[in-house]
Enzyme design. Structure first.
Site, PDB file in Angstrom:
ATOM      1  N   GLY A  68      -1.084  11.484   9.351  1.00  0.00           N
ATOM      2  CA  GLY A  68      -0.121  10.947   8.406  1.00  0.00           C
ATOM      3  C   GLY A  68      -0.831  10.025   7.436  1.00  0.00           C
ATOM      4  O   GLY A  68      -1.903   9.492   7.741  1.00  0.00           O
ATOM      5  N   GLN A  73      -1.481   3.282   1.448  1.00  0.00           N
ATOM      6  CA  GLN A  73      -2.820   3.360   2.020  1.00  0.00           C
ATOM      7  C   GLN A  73      -3.875   3.822   1.015  1.00  0.00           C
ATOM      8  O   GLN A  73      -5.073   3.706   1.274  1.00  0.00           O
ATOM      9  CB  GLN A  73      -2.825   4.277   3.247  1.00  0.00           C
ATOM     10  CG  GLN A  73      -2.072   3.708   4.426  1.00  0.00           C
ATOM     11  CD  GLN A  73      -2.158   4.607   5.628  1.00  0.00           C
ATOM     12  OE1 GLN A  73      -1.341   5.520   5.798  1.00  0.00           O
ATOM     13  NE2 GLN A  73      -3.158   4.381   6.472  1.00  0.00           N
ATOM     14  N   CYS A 126      -5.123   3.776  13.167  1.00  0.00           N
ATOM     15  CA  CYS A 126      -4.654   3.790  11.781  1.00  0.00           C
ATOM     16  C   CYS A 126      -5.845   3.937  10.857  1.00  0.00           C
ATOM     17  O   CYS A 126      -6.883   3.277  11.053  1.00  0.00           O
ATOM     18  CB  CYS A 126      -3.902   2.497  11.471  1.00  0.00           C
ATOM     19  SG  CYS A 126      -3.290   2.384   9.771  1.00  0.00           S
ATOM     20  N   LEU A 127      -5.703   4.768   9.840  1.00  0.00           N
ATOM     21  CA  LEU A 127      -6.783   4.977   8.883  1.00  0.00           C
ATOM     22  C   LEU A 127      -7.097   3.714   8.095  1.00  0.00           C
ATOM     23  O   LEU A 127      -8.203   3.573   7.569  1.00  0.00           O
ATOM     24  CB  LEU A 127      -6.426   6.119   7.929  1.00  0.00           C
ATOM     25  CG  LEU A 127      -6.238   7.494   8.582  1.00  0.00           C
ATOM     26  CD1 LEU A 127      -5.805   8.513   7.532  1.00  0.00           C
ATOM     27  CD2 LEU A 127      -7.502   7.940   9.291  1.00  0.00           C
ATOM     28  N   HIS A 168       5.301   5.301  12.440  1.00  0.00           N
ATOM     29  CA  HIS A 168       4.071   4.680  11.952  1.00  0.00           C
ATOM     30  C   HIS A 168       3.992   4.753  10.428  1.00  0.00           C
ATOM     31  O   HIS A 168       3.714   3.742   9.761  1.00  0.00           O
ATOM     32  CB  HIS A 168       2.873   5.396  12.584  1.00  0.00           C
ATOM     33  CG  HIS A 168       1.538   4.844  12.208  1.00  0.00           C
ATOM     34  ND1 HIS A 168       0.701   4.236  13.108  1.00  0.00           N
ATOM     35  CD2 HIS A 168       0.874   4.815  11.022  1.00  0.00           C
ATOM     36  CE1 HIS A 168      -0.411   3.848  12.505  1.00  0.00           C
ATOM     37  NE2 HIS A 168      -0.330   4.203  11.224  1.00  0.00           N
ATOM     38  N   GLU A 169       4.259   5.936   9.863  1.00  0.00           N
ATOM     39  CA  GLU A 169       4.124   6.089   8.418  1.00  0.00           C
ATOM     40  C   GLU A 169       5.243   5.382   7.660  1.00  0.00           C
ATOM     41  O   GLU A 169       4.999   4.784   6.601  1.00  0.00           O
ATOM     42  CB  GLU A 169       4.076   7.574   8.041  1.00  0.00           C
ATOM     43  CG  GLU A 169       2.902   8.333   8.637  1.00  0.00           C
ATOM     44  CD  GLU A 169       1.552   7.669   8.385  1.00  0.00           C
ATOM     45  OE1 GLU A 169       1.371   7.037   7.314  1.00  0.00           O
ATOM     46  OE2 GLU A 169       0.680   7.767   9.263  1.00  0.00           O
ATOM     47  N   HIS A 172       4.516   1.718   7.334  1.00  0.00           N
ATOM     48  CA  HIS A 172       3.597   1.394   6.238  1.00  0.00           C
ATOM     49  C   HIS A 172       4.362   1.078   4.954  1.00  0.00           C
ATOM     50  O   HIS A 172       3.958   0.201   4.177  1.00  0.00           O
ATOM     51  CB  HIS A 172       2.653   2.569   5.966  1.00  0.00           C
ATOM     52  CG  HIS A 172       1.383   2.535   6.753  1.00  0.00           C
ATOM     53  ND1 HIS A 172       0.492   1.484   6.705  1.00  0.00           N
ATOM     54  CD2 HIS A 172       0.836   3.440   7.605  1.00  0.00           C
ATOM     55  CE1 HIS A 172      -0.540   1.741   7.489  1.00  0.00           C
ATOM     56  NE2 HIS A 172      -0.355   2.920   8.054  1.00  0.00           N
TER      57      HIS A 172
END
Length: 214
Positions: A68, A73, A126-127, A168-169, A172
Site C-alpha cells: 500500500g 508518503q 511502513c515504507l 494502515h493506508e 496515513h
C-alpha cells in the site's frame, strides 16, 4: 470545494514529481506532510494528471516493495491511496493472518469503521519508517467507504490482512503512523525480525519482549 487557486500548487507539485521517470521518492518519518490530515480530493488534479499520478504510485509501491502507498508518503497531501497484495506467503502464515491476495485498488477519500469488537495483533512495517517493524493491534474487520479512481462509490467490508492494509493506508491520510498505534516494546529492526520473529503470529515475541496481545 477547492478553488482553482487552491488546486494549482498541488497540481504543480504532482507535475514536478512526474517530471522524471521511475518510482517516486518516498518521504520518511519526520516530514510534516506525514503528520497532517490530507485534504479531500475534489478535482485538484484533472483526469489525465490523476491517471498519471496513480500509475506512478503503483510503480512506486511495487518497486519499494509494499502492499500500500498513500499520497502523503510521496509528499502529496491528498486523500488518495493505492493498495495491492500478491500475498506470496506460506500457507501457515496465510491462515494465521488472513492474508489473501488483493488486486490493485485505488482509494479516494477513504474512511473506515470497525465491524464488531474483534482485534488482531501482528507485526507491521511502513515504507516511511524503513528498517523497523512493530506489533499493532487493529480491528479484525472493517467497513471501508471511499470512491475509486473513476469516482464510483465503494462500500465494502474487509477482513484479515486486507483490513489491516486498509487501516494502515487510511491512517496515513489522517496524519497517523503505525507507530502511533503500536506496542512499542515490540519495536524490532528488520534484522531482528529475520533472526527471531518470523513466526506466523507474535505470541513468542510478546513473551520474550514483555508486551500484551489482545
Amino acid at each position: 470545494m477547492a478553488t482553482p487557486r487552491d488546486r494549482a500548487p498541488l497540481a504543480e507539485l504532482v507535475e514536478e514529481l512526474l517530471a522524471t521517470d521511475g518510482p517516486l521518492p518516498i518521504v520518511a518519518a519526520g516530514e510534516p506532510v506525514l503528520r497532517r490530515a490530507a485534504e479531500p480530493f475534489d478535482g485538484q488534479l484533472d483526469s489525465a494528471l490523476l491517471a498519471r499520478f496513480l500509475a506512478a504510485l503503483r510503480v512506486t509501491m511495487r518497486t519499494a516493495p509494499g502492499v500500500g502507498l498513500a499520497a502523503p508518503q510521496v509528499g502529496v497531501a491528498l486523500r488518495i491511496a493505492v493498495i495491492e497484495d500478491p500475498a506470496p506467503v506460506p500457507r501457515e502464515v496465510r491462515l494465521a493472518r488472513g492474508r489473501v491476495p488483493q488486486p490493485f485498488r485505488v482509494l479516494v477519500n477513504p474512511s473506515y469503521e470497525p465491524v464488531g469488537p474483534a482485534r488482531a495483533a501482528f507485526f507491521e512495517g511502513c515504507l516511511s519508517v524503513p528498517g523497523w517493524q512493530a506489533v499493532v493491534a487493529r480491528a479484525a474487520e472493517v467497513r471501508l467507504r471511499c470512491q475509486d479512481e473513476a469516482g464510483r462509490p465503494v462500500d465494502e467490508v474487509f477482513t484479515g490482512w486486507p483490513a489491516r492494509i486498509v487501516q494502515h493506508e487510511t491512517d496515513h491520510l489522517d496524519g497517523v503512523l503505525y507507530l502511533d498505534r503500536a506496542e512499542l516494546r515490540s519495536l524490532s529492526s528488520n534484522q531482528a525480525m529475520a533472526r527471531r520473529w518470523t513466526q506466523p503470529t507474535p505470541v513468542e515475541a510478546a513473551r520474550s519482549l514483555g508486551f500484551e496481545l489482545p
